[in-house]
Design a protein around this motif. Structure first.
Motif, PDB file in Angstrom:
ATOM      1  N   LEU A  78       0.780  -1.123  -0.041  1.00  0.00           N
ATOM      2  CA  LEU A  78      -0.029  -0.021  -0.047  1.00  0.00           C
ATOM      3  C   LEU A  78       0.935   1.186  -0.151  1.00  0.00           C
ATOM      4  N   PHE A  79       2.061   1.196   0.906  1.00  0.00           N
ATOM      5  CA  PHE A  79       2.887   2.399   0.809  1.00  0.00           C
ATOM      6  C   PHE A  79       3.561   2.749  -0.459  1.00  0.00           C
ATOM      7  N   SER A  95       2.675   1.573  -3.137  1.00  0.00           N
ATOM      8  CA  SER A  95       1.894   1.988  -4.305  1.00  0.00           C
ATOM      9  C   SER A  95       1.303   3.359  -4.417  1.00  0.00           C
ATOM     10  N   THR A  96       1.163   3.866  -3.167  1.00  0.00           N
ATOM     11  CA  THR A  96       0.846   5.317  -2.963  1.00  0.00           C
ATOM     12  C   THR A  96       1.741   6.320  -3.577  1.00  0.00           C
ATOM     13  N   ILE A  97       3.082   6.012  -3.318  1.00  0.00           N
ATOM     14  CA  ILE A  97       4.326   6.407  -3.851  1.00  0.00           C
ATOM     15  C   ILE A  97       4.021   6.558  -5.558  1.00  0.00           C
ATOM     16  N   GLY A 132       1.573   5.940  -7.470  1.00  0.00           N
ATOM     17  CA  GLY A 132       0.486   6.335  -7.861  1.00  0.00           C
ATOM     18  C   GLY A 132       0.800   8.008  -7.911  1.00  0.00           C
ATOM     19  N   LEU A 133       1.484   8.448  -6.925  1.00  0.00           N
ATOM     20  CA  LEU A 133       1.871   9.915  -7.047  1.00  0.00           C
ATOM     21  C   LEU A 133       2.701  10.307  -8.132  1.00  0.00           C
ATOM     22  N   ILE A 148      -2.580  -3.053 -10.183  1.00  0.00           N
ATOM     23  CA  ILE A 148      -2.387  -1.576  -9.573  1.00  0.00           C
ATOM     24  C   ILE A 148      -2.485  -0.620 -10.592  1.00  0.00           C
ATOM     25  N   LEU A 201      -4.701   2.781 -11.917  1.00  0.00           N
ATOM     26  CA  LEU A 201      -4.185   4.201 -11.976  1.00  0.00           C
ATOM     27  C   LEU A 201      -4.356   4.802 -13.585  1.00  0.00           C
TER      28      LEU A 201
END
Length: 143
Positions: free
Chosen positions: A4-5, A7-9, A11-12, A45, A49
């Motif tokens: 999750l962490f 993937s968040t990076i 995604g940003l 993922i 996106l």
């Protein structure tokens, strides 16, 4: 939680630049899973996106221009995904490493020169081929 962490990076980065989520994810995930499983995780993922980006830019998408390239991309990527599990995992990791090295050389030496390549059908097909194979095996295809 780790996925999750990262993937968040990723995604940003994808949201800011329009690409790169697969590369960021593939730098980290092979430490947790085999390369083929990483490709599947990254595919899911990045699908979300890409759908978000497609919704944001839906007014600018010209379906007639993207239908054939996307169809070829999906066909080659699907073939690669089917063949991928039968390949030796250690060779895939070496191939991924080689890909990252070649990509870094490209960004260090070739891209800086602002070289413009005249697009032709052959160059387009070559780019689709490379991108779909890399996406099918490693989850790091591109536009």
């Amino acid at each position: 939680m780790e996925i999750l962490f990262i993937s968040t990076i990723a995604g940003l980065l994808q949201g800011l630049t329009g690409f790169g989520a697969g590369i960021i994810l593939m730098l980290y995930l092979p430490y947790l899973y085999p390369v083929i499983q990483c490709s599947g995780i990254i595919g899911i993922i990045c699908l979300f996106l890409s759908l978000i980006m497609a919704l944001q830019y839906r007014k600018f998408i010209e379906l007639k221009k993207v239908l054939i390239p996307v169809s070829v991309y999906i066909l080659i990527s699907t073939i690669t995904i089917v063949i991928g599990p039968s390949l030796n995992s250690s060779y895939l990791k070496k191939g991924l490493s080689l890909f990252f090295i070649l990509l870094s050389f490209y960004f260090l030496f070739i891209k800086k020169k602002n070289t413009q390549i005249k697009m032709s059908i052959f160059i387009s097909l070559f780019c689709i081929l490379i991108s779909s194979i890399c996406d099918g095996l490693f989850g790091i295809g591109g536009p």
